[in-house]
Enzyme design. Structure first.
Site, PDB file in Angstrom:
ATOM      1  N   HIS A 181      79.337   1.354  27.997  1.00  9.05           N
ATOM      2  CA  HIS A 181      78.891   2.751  27.948  1.00  9.05           C
ATOM      3  C   HIS A 181      78.876   3.226  26.496  1.00  9.05           C
ATOM      4  O   HIS A 181      77.908   3.841  26.024  1.00  9.05           O
ATOM      5  CB  HIS A 181      79.843   3.643  28.770  1.00  9.05           C
ATOM      6  N   ASP A 194      72.373  39.140  65.048  1.00 10.85           N
ATOM      7  CA  ASP A 194      71.839  38.057  65.873  1.00 10.85           C
ATOM      8  C   ASP A 194      70.323  38.104  65.968  1.00 10.85           C
ATOM      9  O   ASP A 194      69.695  37.090  66.289  1.00 10.85           O
ATOM     10  CB  ASP A 194      72.426  38.128  67.292  1.00 10.85           C
ATOM     11  N   SER A 233      80.371  30.152  69.577  1.00  9.46           N
ATOM     12  CA  SER A 233      80.385  31.413  68.846  1.00  9.46           C
ATOM     13  C   SER A 233      81.787  32.015  68.738  1.00  9.46           C
ATOM     14  O   SER A 233      82.628  31.849  69.622  1.00  9.46           O
ATOM     15  CB  SER A 233      79.447  32.416  69.527  1.00  9.46           C
ATOM     16  N   GLN A 243      72.067  14.065  72.760  1.00  5.68           N
ATOM     17  CA  GLN A 243      70.975  13.086  72.685  1.00  5.68           C
ATOM     18  C   GLN A 243      69.877  13.552  71.731  1.00  5.68           C
ATOM     19  O   GLN A 243      69.248  12.731  71.050  1.00  5.68           O
ATOM     20  CB  GLN A 243      70.392  12.810  74.083  1.00  5.68           C
ATOM     21  N   GLU A 272      88.135   5.372  28.521  1.00  2.00           N
ATOM     22  CA  GLU A 272      88.062   4.926  29.913  1.00  2.00           C
ATOM     23  C   GLU A 272      87.930   3.415  30.029  1.00  2.00           C
ATOM     24  O   GLU A 272      87.900   2.869  31.144  1.00  2.00           O
ATOM     25  CB  GLU A 272      86.882   5.601  30.621  1.00  2.00           C
ATOM     26  N   HIS A 297      78.066  34.097  75.194  1.00  2.00           N
ATOM     27  CA  HIS A 297      77.319  32.967  74.654  1.00  2.00           C
ATOM     28  C   HIS A 297      77.671  31.650  75.335  1.00  2.00           C
ATOM     29  O   HIS A 297      76.803  30.843  75.652  1.00  2.00           O
ATOM     30  CB  HIS A 297      77.593  32.809  73.150  1.00  2.00           C
ATOM     31  N   GLN A 326      79.678  38.629  72.387  1.00  2.00           N
ATOM     32  CA  GLN A 326      79.917  37.287  71.858  1.00  2.00           C
ATOM     33  C   GLN A 326      80.461  36.344  72.920  1.00  2.00           C
ATOM     34  O   GLN A 326      80.143  35.153  72.941  1.00  2.00           O
ATOM     35  CB  GLN A 326      80.884  37.349  70.672  1.00  2.00           C
ATOM     36  N   GLU A 340      83.521  33.292  62.298  1.00  2.00           N
ATOM     37  CA  GLU A 340      82.072  33.210  62.133  1.00  2.00           C
ATOM     38  C   GLU A 340      81.500  34.604  61.889  1.00  2.00           C
ATOM     39  O   GLU A 340      80.770  34.835  60.932  1.00  2.00           O
ATOM     40  CB  GLU A 340      81.465  32.594  63.390  1.00  2.00           C
ATOM     41  N   HIS A 341      81.807  35.528  62.786  1.00  2.00           N
ATOM     42  CA  HIS A 341      81.401  36.928  62.642  1.00  2.00           C
ATOM     43  C   HIS A 341      82.647  37.790  62.461  1.00  2.00           C
ATOM     44  O   HIS A 341      83.624  37.623  63.186  1.00  2.00           O
ATOM     45  CB  HIS A 341      80.680  37.441  63.898  1.00  2.00           C
TER      46      HIS A 341
END
Length: 423
Positions: A410, A351, A228, A182, A405, A253, A250, A317-318
């Site tokens: 153009h 972190d 994570s 939300q 083209e 998380h 990790q 990610e890590h």
């Protein structure tokens, strides 16, 4: 779980489940239609707290009060971390530049800050003032006009003082008591109380990540940043207890967090498995750990080259690499959000206090995305200037290509300027 098939990693790479997308679609649509009322109802439903519309926005005085109420040791640590983050981001600021691409033809780039950004800071089971700094400081270095922070309120209807203190320190412009899908929808489309933003950044759970992806048709986002992930490569015989702590760090998380250890040492793998199981029993956030460790695995490979293949396949990610003579290996790693080198460089440092960013691409997106940085808050625009001489030096190429083209107007828009005749 100990495995030996590196293909298992990609087969289990977590995407966004269809049932999550269906739920988030409904929430986003509802907030888009009903605004504040929908945000407040979902806050009561998911965060189990009822707040009034007038309480959605946190005032500057409350942020300043929270900063004063925060222990001096935490204020000092946050200030030191923010200084390092600022320095690292200022180093990455791009320069406005120009070159002459042909005689009399100048082309250049300029960089401007995005006008408004919404930053998402997870909450609920824990407070993350570090994420406030990681998201707000790069935006401030980029000189974004309006930085609005969104985070879920606690059961008492308040945002933790540590979050507000970090927001005060980072000079965040607006703070709202809204979390989950939300909040993402409110940032993207606006409500009676909340003004929409041009870009949304920050990590979150699978519902937040799904919401960011869904609204990305209408507002810019940084990347999928959550849940994570960590991959740890341990070469030789390492401290199994240290590596076990890195796994748990990790895993705590989120129930969907993922930890993978890669090693060529089967004896170490068995020792590590035992250490993780032992330490998890007495760890805080045990309920989350029990669920997230179901996603964990120890991959036993033949050698370093197979380990590199596994790393680049997962694109974690890590990535934490522990062993000797690692520079050659580091040079061969292409896909990782952030790489932590050596046994005295745990991911947890990144972190909080190194200065690098902990908002990183997940779900394999490290193959195509980068850590959050000041560049995410800047727009690049190009500018071109041709003198009469410059026009003459490049016009023929443009006319030939445009004609090929089939875009004859153009070609005419260029050739008319060459002879100065009637159009």
């Amino acid at each position: 779980m100990i495995i030996t098939d590196i293909n298992y990693l990609s087969s289990k790479q977590q995407g966004i489940p269809d049932e999550v997308i269906a739920v988030v679609k409904g929430i986003v649509s509802d907030v888009k239609e009903r605004g504040d009322d929908a945000v407040l109802e979902y806050t009561e439903k998911f965060d189990r707290v009822r707040i009034d519309k007038s309480e959605l926005k946190v005032g500057w005085q409350e942020m300043r009060r929270a900063y004063g109420a925060t222990p001096e040791s935490l204020r000092s640590a946050l200030k030191a971390a923010s200084d390092r983050i600022r320095a690292f981001q200022e180093m990455q600021l791009p320069e406005d530049r120009a070159i002459e691409t042909a005689p009399g033809v100048s082309a250049g780039v300029k960089h401007d800050p995005i006008s408004s950004v919404g930053i998402y800071v997870p909450g609920g089971s824990a407070a993350y003032p570090s994420t406030v700094l990681m998201t707000a400081m790069p935006a401030k270095v980029a000189k974004v006009g309006r930085v609005a922070l969104f985070t879920p309120p606690g059961r008492d209807g308040r945002i933790p003082d540590s979050i507000l203190a970090a927001a005060y320190l980072a000079e965040v412009d607006e703070v709202f008591k809204a979390g989950g899908a939300q909040a993402i929808a409110a940032m993207a489309y606006g409500t009676g109380t909340i003004r929409r933003v041009e870009k949304i950044v920050g990590p979150g759970n699978i519902y937040v990540t799904a919401a960011k992806m869904l609204v990305s048709w209408d507002v810019s986002i940084d990347m999928p940043a959550g849940p994570s992930e960590v991959m740890i490569y341990a070469e030789g015989v390492q401290r199994a207890d240290w590596v076990a702590l890195d796994v748990l760090a990790q895993a705590e998380h989120d129930p969907r967090a993922r930890a993978i250890v890669v090693t060529a040492n089967r004896v170490f793998a068995e020792a590590l498995k035992a250490e993780v199981e032992r330490m998890a029993v007495g760890s805080p956030r045990r309920e989350i750990l029990e669920r997230s460790l179901q996603n964990a695995a120890i991959l036993v490979v033949a050698d370093r080259q197979e380990a590199i293949k596994a790393i680049n396949m997962m694109a974690p990610e890590h990535l934490q690499i522990v062993g000797d003579d690692l520079e050659e290996m580091v040079a061969q790693v292409r896909n990782a959000g952030a790489v932590f080198i050596g046994e005295t460089t745990p991911v947890a440092l990144g972190d909080y206090s190194v200065g690098t960013n902990h908002v990183l691409p997940t779900m394999g997106w490290a193959k195509r995305a980068s850590p959050l940085s000041v560049r995410d808050f800047l727009r690049t625009r190009e500018y071109i200037r041709c003198t009469k001489e410059g026009l003459g030096s490049i016009a023929n190429d443009a006319v030939i290509i445009a004609t090929a083209e089939g875009l004859l107007n153009h070609a005419r828009s260029v050739s008319a300027r060459l002879d100065g005749g009637q159009c």
